[in-house]
Design a protein around this motif. Structure first.
Motif, PDB file in Angstrom:
ATOM      1  N   ALA A 422       0.822  -1.216   0.000  1.00 21.98           N
ATOM      2  CA  ALA A 422       0.000   0.000   0.000  1.00 21.98           C
ATOM      3  C   ALA A 422       0.853   1.262   0.000  1.00 21.98           C
ATOM      4  N   LYS A 489      -7.266   1.665   4.658  1.00 23.72           N
ATOM      5  CA  LYS A 489      -6.724   0.360   5.061  1.00 23.72           C
ATOM      6  C   LYS A 489      -7.035  -0.002   6.502  1.00 23.72           C
ATOM      7  N   SER A 491      -5.815   1.175   9.111  1.00 23.69           N
ATOM      8  CA  SER A 491      -4.520   0.995   9.776  1.00 23.69           C
ATOM      9  C   SER A 491      -4.036   2.342  10.285  1.00 23.69           C
TER      10      SER A 491
END
Length: 560
Positions: A422, A489, A491
Motif C-alpha cells: 500500500a 486500510k 490501519s
C-alpha cells in the motif's frame, strides 16, 4: 522620398501623455486624468529649418547626430540630417492608401484566403497581391500566415513588398522568424528595410543575425545610419545603451523658450515621425544639463530661458547600467522616457518606458521557457526539427539522471515495499504534494529577487521564514493524508507513516524551494532554469526516503 523625409521627422503632441496601448492595427494615445482638464488632441506640426538663415543660432551639438546633407533639401539648401526613425508605437500609425492594383486584388481576396494562396503569390512575385492581402488581415492573422510560409518564402516576401511595409512586418513577426528572414535578404535589400526601422529595433535585429551578415548590411546602409547602429551594437544587449534610442530633441540650455518653439514650429515634417515627450537641455560640451517636459515648454513664458524652466537634477541612467537597474529606475519613477548618458555625462540617447516594458515581458517569457525545460532560446515549430530535438534532449537527458537517483532510493527499500504494498500508492502523492509546496516557495523567491526585496546572501532568513509556513502546511496536509490512509486500510500505523512523511517532506520542500533560487543566483546562473530540477529531485528523494525509512522502522506495526 519617404526615407529622406522620415530621416528628419518628429511628431509633437500637445497636452497628451502617451502610453502604449496596442490595438489590432494601430496604437492609440491614452491620456491620464491627472492632466489638464482641457486635453486637446491637436498635433503641433513642426519642421526644422531648411535654410541656414532660418535656423537662428541653434548650434550643432555632438550627440545630435546630424550632418550637412544638401541632397536632402531643395537645391542649394543644406539640411541637417539625423539618423532615421520610423513612427514610434506610441503614436497612431496611419495606413497608406492602397494603389489601384492593390485595390483590385483586395476585391478578389478575403481575410479567409488560405495561406497557401499567399505562398503562391510569393512564388509568382506578385507584390501588389501580397500587400493587398496582408493589409486586410489582423496582426494576429498576418503573423500566422507568415509563420506558415517556408523560411525562403518569408525572406522573398520581405524583398518583394515595399521596404516600409517590410519593416512593419518585421516588427510584427517573432524575433526569431524576423531575423531569419532578414538575414537571407540581399545586403542592399536588407539595408533599405533597415533604414525604415527605429534605431533600437535596428540594433536588436542585427544582434540576432551572424556578425558577417550584419556588417555586410551596414556596408550598404548610408553612413550616418550605419554609424548610429554600430554605436548601439557596441553596448551589451543587457545594458541601457543597448536598448536606448538615438533620436531625441536636445537644445542648448541658454536658448529661450520662444526660440525653441519657433524652431519646432518651423520644422513640422522633419520631426513628424519622432516620439518626443521631453526636450533635453545640454551645455556646449553636449553634457546633459536638464530636462524640460514638452507641456512645461509650451506653457512657459516665451522670454524665459530653457535653463530657467528645466529640471536641474533630472533622473538619468548610465549607458553601461545593467538592465536590472533600468527596471528598478522605471519602477521607482513614472516617466515616459529617461535620458541615457555616457561616463562623462554626455547625452547619448533615451530609454522609453514602452521599450523597457517590452523587454521586461521578453525576460518573463524567457524565464518561463527555462523553467519548462526549453533551453537555448526561443523555440518555434518552424525551426529545423534537429535543432528542436537537440535542445529538448539536453534538458531531458539531465532529468533521466535525476529520476534514476530518486528511483534508487526505492530500490534500497524493496523488502519494505513488498511487505506493505500500500505504500506504493502514497509515494507519488507525497512526492507530488511536497513538490507543489516547494514550487510555491520558488515562485515567491523569484518574485522577490526580481523586485529587489531579497538578496542572494539572505538565504538563512528565507529558510527560517519558509520552515514555519512549511511546518504549518505540512501538519495540515499530513493529517488529511493520514486520515485518508487510515480509513482506506483501517490501519492507524499506515496513516501515521504517510502523514508524518508528508509533513516532514513539506518542510524540506519549502526550505529548498525558497533558498535554491538565491543560491543559484549567487553562483551567477538563472534561478528559474536550475530551481525546478533541483527541487524535483530533492523532494522525490526525500519523500521516498522519509516514507520508506519510517515505514521500515514501524514495519512490525504495519504488517500486524
Amino acid at each position: 522620398m519617404r526615407n529622406a523625409r522620415a530621416a528628419n521627422t518628429i511628431e509633437v503632441r500637445v497636452n497628451e501623455f502617451p502610453l502604449a496601448v496596442r490595438r489590432v492595427r494601430e496604437r492609440r494615445i491614452v491620456v491620464p486624468d491627472h492632466w489638464a482638464a482641457k486635453r486637446s488632441h491637436q498635433t503641433l506640426a513642426v519642421r526644422r529649418p531648411v535654410q541656414e538663415e532660418v535656423a537662428h543660432d541653434f548650434k550643432p551639438i555632438p550627440h545630435f547626430r546630424h550632418e550637412l546633407a544638401p541632397e536632402m533639401g531643395r537645391e542649394g539648401d543644406p539640411v541637417r540630417k539625423m539618423s532615421p526613425r520610423r513612427p514610434h508605437p506610441l503614436r497612431k500609425r496611419i495606413e497608406q492608401p492602397m494603389s489601384p492594383s492593390q485595390a483590385e486584388h483586395s476585391k478578389t481576396t478575403t481575410p479567409d484566403t488560405d495561406w497557401k494562396q499567399l505562398a503562391g503569390w510569393v512564388e509568382r512575385c506578385d507584390a501588389p497581391a501580397i500587400e493587398a492581402y496582408l493589409k486586410q488581415l489582423s496582426e494576429t492573422d498576418r503573423v500566422h500566415d507568415l509563420g506558415r510560409l517556408t523560411a525562403d518564402a518569408r525572406s522573398e516576401l520581405l524583398g518583394l513588398v515595399h521596404p516600409e511595409y517590410a519593416a512593419d512586418l518585421i516588427e510584427e513577426m517573432p524575433k526569431l522568424l524576423a531575423a531569419e528572414a532578414f538575414e537571407d535578404l540581399t545586403p542592399d535589400n536588407a539595408a533599405e528595410i533597415l533604414e525604415e526601422l527605429a534605431s533600437d529595433d535596428q540594433a536588436n535585429l542585427l544582434r540576432h543575425i551572424e556578425p558577417e551578415s550584419a556588417e555586410a548590411i551596414l556596408d550598404h546602409t548610408p553612413s550616418l545610419a550605419a554609424d548610429s547602429v554600430r554605436g548601439l551594437l557596441e553596448y551589451s544587449e543587457d545594458t541601457a545603451g543597448g536598448r536606448m534610442i538615438t533620436e531625441y530633441l536636445a537644445v542648448p540650455a541658454t536658448r529661450s523658450v520662444q526660440d525653441v518653439i519657433d524652431e519646432m514650429r518651423a520644422n513640422v515634417e522633419e520631426y513628424a515621425d519622432y516620439a518626443v515627450q521631453y526636450v533635453y537641455a545640454v551645455d556646449q560640451a553636449g553634457a546633459l544639463a536638464g530636462v524640460v517636459p514638452l507641456r512645461e515648454l509650451l506653457l512657459a513664458r516665451p522670454n524665459r530661458s530653457i535653463a530657467s524652466c528645466m529640471v536641474n537634477t533630472p533622473v538619468k541612467v548610465r549607458a553601461d547600467a545593467h538592465i536590472t537597474e533600468v527596471f528598478e529606475l522605471f519602477d521607482e519613477y513614472d516617466y515616459i522616457a529617461v535620458p541615457v548618458v555616457s561616463e562623462d555625462k554626455t547625452l547619448v540617447g533615451a530609454l522609453l518606458r514602452e521599450d523597457v516594458d517590452e523587454l521586461r515581458l521578453d525576460e518573463a517569457h524567457e524565464q518561463e521557457r527555462n523553467a519548462r525545460g526549453i533551453v537555448g532560446g526561443e523555440e518555434l515549430r518552424s525551426m529545423p526539427t534537429a535543432v528542436r530535438s537537440s535542445r529538448r534532449l539536453a534538458w531531458l537527458s539531465i532529468n533521466i539522471v535525476l529520476n534514476v537517483t530518486a528511483a534508487s532510493v526505492i530500490a534500497l527499500y524493496e523488502e519494505t515495499l513488498q511487505a506493505v504494498i500500500a505504500l506504493a500508492v502514497f509515494l507519488p502523492i507525497i512526492s507530488d504534494m511536497s513538490g507543489c509546496s516547494g514550487n510555491q516557495s520558488v515562485a515567491v523567491s523569484l518574485r522577490e529577487l526580481s523586485l529587489g526585496l531579497i538578496r542572494p546572501k539572505e538565504y538563512r532568513r528565507v529558510i527560517a521564514k519558509e520552515s514555519i509556513v512549511g511546518l504549518i502546511n505540512g501538519v495540515v496536509l499530513g493529517a488529511i493524508l493520514g486520515v485518508l490512509a487510515w480509513l482506506w486500510k483501517d490501519s492507524v500505523a499506515l496513516g501515521l507513516v504517510v502523514g508524518s512523511a508528508l509533513a516532514l517532506n513539506t518542510v524540506v520542500a519549502v526550505c529548498i524551494g525558497g533558498s535554491v533560487p538565491l543560491l543559484v543566483r549567487r553562483l551567477g546562473y538563472d534561478p528559474a532554469l536550475a530551481s525546478g530540477p533541483m527541487l524535483t529531485t530533492v523532494t522525490d528523494v526525500c519523500g521516498f526516503f522519509l516514507t520508506l525509512s519510517i515505514a521500515t522502522a514501524a514495519l512490525s506495526h504495519l504488517i500486524a
